[in-house]
Each structure stands twice: as C-alpha cells, then as structure tokens.
Write an enzyme that holds these catalytic residues in place. Structure first.
Site, PDB file in Angstrom:
ATOM      1  N   THR A  72       0.827  -1.207   0.000  1.00  7.71           N
ATOM      2  CA  THR A  72       0.000   0.000   0.000  1.00  7.71           C
ATOM      3  C   THR A  72       0.858   1.252   0.000  1.00  7.71           C
ATOM      4  O   THR A  72       0.588   2.212  -0.733  1.00  7.71           O
ATOM      5  CB  THR A  72      -0.946  -0.003   1.217  1.00  7.71           C
ATOM      6  OG1 THR A  72      -1.886  -1.073   1.077  1.00  7.71           O
ATOM      7  CG2 THR A  72      -1.702   1.311   1.333  1.00  7.71           C
ATOM      8  N   GLY A 202       5.885  -8.223   0.102  1.00  7.63           N
ATOM      9  CA  GLY A 202       6.600  -9.398   0.583  1.00  7.63           C
ATOM     10  C   GLY A 202       5.712 -10.523   1.068  1.00  7.63           C
ATOM     11  O   GLY A 202       5.935 -11.690   0.753  1.00  7.63           O
ATOM     12  N   HIS A 203       4.666 -10.210   1.844  1.00  8.54           N
ATOM     13  CA  HIS A 203       3.925 -11.283   2.495  1.00  8.54           C
ATOM     14  C   HIS A 203       3.011 -12.054   1.544  1.00  8.54           C
ATOM     15  O   HIS A 203       2.389 -13.028   1.952  1.00  8.54           O
ATOM     16  CB  HIS A 203       3.144 -10.753   3.706  1.00  8.54           C
ATOM     17  CG  HIS A 203       1.912  -9.978   3.386  1.00  8.54           C
ATOM     18  ND1 HIS A 203       0.646 -10.486   3.559  1.00  8.54           N
ATOM     19  CD2 HIS A 203       1.749  -8.722   2.934  1.00  8.54           C
ATOM     20  CE1 HIS A 203      -0.248  -9.575   3.230  1.00  8.54           C
ATOM     21  NE2 HIS A 203       0.396  -8.495   2.834  1.00  8.54           N
ATOM     22  N   CYS A 328      -8.190  -6.838   2.749  1.00  2.83           N
ATOM     23  CA  CYS A 328      -8.102  -5.400   3.020  1.00  2.83           C
ATOM     24  C   CYS A 328      -9.468  -4.737   3.069  1.00  2.83           C
ATOM     25  O   CYS A 328      -9.582  -3.591   3.480  1.00  2.83           O
ATOM     26  CB  CYS A 328      -7.239  -4.725   1.948  1.00  2.83           C
ATOM     27  SG  CYS A 328      -5.520  -5.268   1.988  1.00  2.83           S
TER      28      CYS A 328
END
Length: 385
Positions: A72, A202-203, A328
């Site tokens: 984000t 990354g996750h 999200c």
C-alpha cells in the site's frame, strides 16, 4: 488446518526464515558508517538484488528498487509521487480500472478531490475494455495505474497492451502496475510489462508482513517524475525516508531467492489444482467465475444462495481457511466493487468465495475443500433473493 487463502497472506518459507535469522544478529542502522551499520547495509543491498533478480529481464539495469513498509505504501509513493512531481500540469488525467485494490482506488479518490480527472476502464468478465481505453486517450494522460492480477477474481488483465496503447499516444505518460498478486505468480518483466512503476509486497510471496517495494525505471528517476511521499532522513536514496526494516527486507530477499528458481514447476502444480477444483465445484452445482484470462492460484466461486460469510465460518469449523474477498476490505458493508465490475449482482457477490492456492497445497486439500463445500451445501440454510 488446510490453508487456501494465499491471496490474503502466505506462510514464511525457509529461505525467508534463514535470511531473517541472520539479519537478527545484526542490530546496526544501515545509515551508520561504522562496521555494524555497514553490515546492515550489506544485508539490505543483498535483498535488493535478490528481489530485482526475481523481476527478471535484467531489471537492475533498467531501474531501481525502493523498499517500503508494505504494498500500500509503495502504491501511494507511485501515485502521489507522480501526481505531485511537478507543480505545473500539462495533463491531469489519470487512467485506471473499475476493479482496483483499495490502495489504488482510494488514493485516486483523494487525487480526484485535488482536481485530477480519474477515468476508470471497465473490466467486465475480467477483461480490460480496450475500446473504452482508446476513447479515454482523447486527452493527454499524466498517469495510468492498472493492476496485473485482480486479488478477488484472479483475472489477469492485459496491462501490457493497455500500456502499449497509452505510451504510443502519450510517450511521457507514467505507467504504474500493482503487481502484488502477479509477482512470482505469472511471468513478466518490467520491460515486457511496459510499466515505469511496479508495486510488490513481501507477504504475498512467503516473506514476512511489513515490507513492500516499488520498482522505478531509470527513465522516471532521471526525469525526476517521481517525488518522495515520506520525507525525513533520506533513506532509500532519498525516495523513502525512515529507518529500513532490515529483518523484514532480508526475509523478502530470501523468499524471492528461494521461490524464483522453481517457479515454473510450482505454478504448473497450482494451475493443475485450480483446474481440478474448478471442475469438481461445477459438478456440485456451484458457479465458477472464470475470467477471460486468469492467474494460476485463484479460484472464485458463487454459492447457490448461501451467504459467503455463513459458508466461510462453516468451512473454518471444518479446518478449511478460505476468504469471502479481499482481506483489506473484509469488513466493508457494501458489495465488492471488483465483483460488481466483473459482472456479478450484489446478491451474487454476497454469496461468493475466493479460494487461493499456495506452493504447499496438494490434491488432498482439494478433496477436503470439496467435501467441506458439499457438507455446507447440505446443511446450511439458503437465503431467498
């Protein structure tokens, strides 16, 4: 537990764990000039090279990578950093799609309040409306931001063709791609994509939460068409101030280094599982929302008049983790914009589930999923339209 929600987040892989364990022994600040600081800086640059290599196509020669706290933030840097790069604006039109992740759609809503013109291209059925895009090119374009893979439906948009058309008419337009769901899930390089800016997280690729990155082409950097979103100490070559999360960044690099060499085999396995799951749920009378072109890891289904939240909780009680949509926006009270843009009704969107596969899933997981879905269909109360 059978985990089938990899589009929300992924478990740490061994490469990430090992890289993070090494980084935990280094407490230095990468901006410090003494030996411990230089050691931290070395870990940082190693991870930067690893992620750039994951992008392929000699990406390190064509651009630079700036680490952020998440995808984000990387997207905010791309959008706000481009919009406010120059006070004088020969163009204020921004082109996007009607099914973007909230990190894009809400940022653009803010820019709309500041006077920028936002044009949203339809994506019905999971395909970009190229005729609508061509019509939107009747005025100069400042920025185009389009996601590669939709995080809910799994649609793989033809952003390459969209960016080619935009650049053909307006070579100075900046192109941004949210590749969070596409990175290491579908083949691309910055050159083939035609993107000046690329968001990564990354996750989503078995690295830890709390680290993202923005790829920026050297052309954009040279022309100073991107300005910092966070200012302060001048870290990340002045593009993203704030002390770097060395442990998380090391994990990001370690994950990409582990996944990249075997990506073709793992994606083929995911596609096989997805295809099998699609066939079997169709046989159960469950609708499958298959995009024109799809990523190999996402299967989106609509239940026959059973609310997604009800089925989700039932499956969870059976040890199956799936999602009713984007993590999200999981607490949103309105139907998903992406699902409505795809062509589902509000009722259908409210009865839909996302199954997202990962490298550790096996055929037995698909068996368990189908058993759980069938049990849910047999036991749960169906709602009226």
């Amino acid at each position: 537990m059978i985990y089938l929600d990899h589009s929300a987040t992924t478990p740490l892989c061994e490469g990430a764990r090992q890289a993070m364990a090494e980084a935990m022994t280094c407490f230095g600040n990468p901006s410090s000039l003494h030996i411990e600081g230089l050691r931290a800086q070395k870990l940082l640059e190693q991870a930067r090279r690893q992620v750039m290599q994951g992008l392929g196509g000699h990406a390190e020669r064509q651009g630079e990578l700036f680490f952020t706290s998440c995808g984000t933030e990387a997207t905010s840097l791309a959008l706000f950093g481009t919009a406010y790069a120059k006070k004088r604006r020969e163009a204020c039109r921004i082109i996007t799609t009607d099914s973007e992740h909230p990190s894009v759609s809400q940022a653009l809503a803010r820019l709309s309040e500041d006077g920028f013109e936002i044009v949203r291209i339809p994506t019905r059925g999971g395909a970009l409306d190229m005729a609508a895009l061509d019509a939107a090119l009747d005025k100069p374009v400042l920025l185009a931001s389009m996601m590669m893979v939709n995080n809910e439906t799994g649609a793989r948009y033809d952003v390459e063709e969209a960016f080619r058309r935009i650049k053909a008419k307006y070579p100075e337009a900046v192109t941004h791609c949210d590749a969070v769901q596409g990175f290491l899930k579908t083949p691309f390089t910055p050159m083939t994509l035609g993107a000046d800016l690329i968001t990564l997280s990354g996750h989503k690729v078995h690295a830890p939460k709390g680290v993202g990155a923005l790829y920026v082409s050297k052309k954009i950097l040279t022309a100073k068409r991107l300005v910092p979103f966070l200012v302060g100490g001048g870290q990340e070559r002045g593009m993203r101030s704030g002390t770097e999360n060395v442990i998380g960044i090391a994990g990001f690099g370690g994950a990409v280094a582990e996944l990249s060499p075997r990506i073709k085999e793992e994606l083929a396995a995911m596609e096989s599982l997805r295809s099998e799951g699609e066939r079997r749920v169709r046989d159960m009378g469950i609708a499958v929302n298959t995009p024109v072109c799809h990523a190999p890891h996402i299967l989106h289904i609509t239940l026959p008049h059973i609310k997604s939240e009800t089925m989700l909780h039932f499956l969870s009680s059976e040890g199956l983790c799936v999602s009713s949509g984007s993590a999200c926006s999981s607490h949103a009270s309105h139907p998903s914009d992406a699902l409505l843009a795809f062509g589902l009704s509000a009722h259908e969107a409210d009865c839909s589930l996302r199954i997202s596969l990962g490298r550790e899933n096996t055929p037995s997981d698909i068996d368990a999923l189908c058993r759980g879905l069938q049990a849910g269909l047999d036991r749960l109360v169906r709602i009226k339209r």
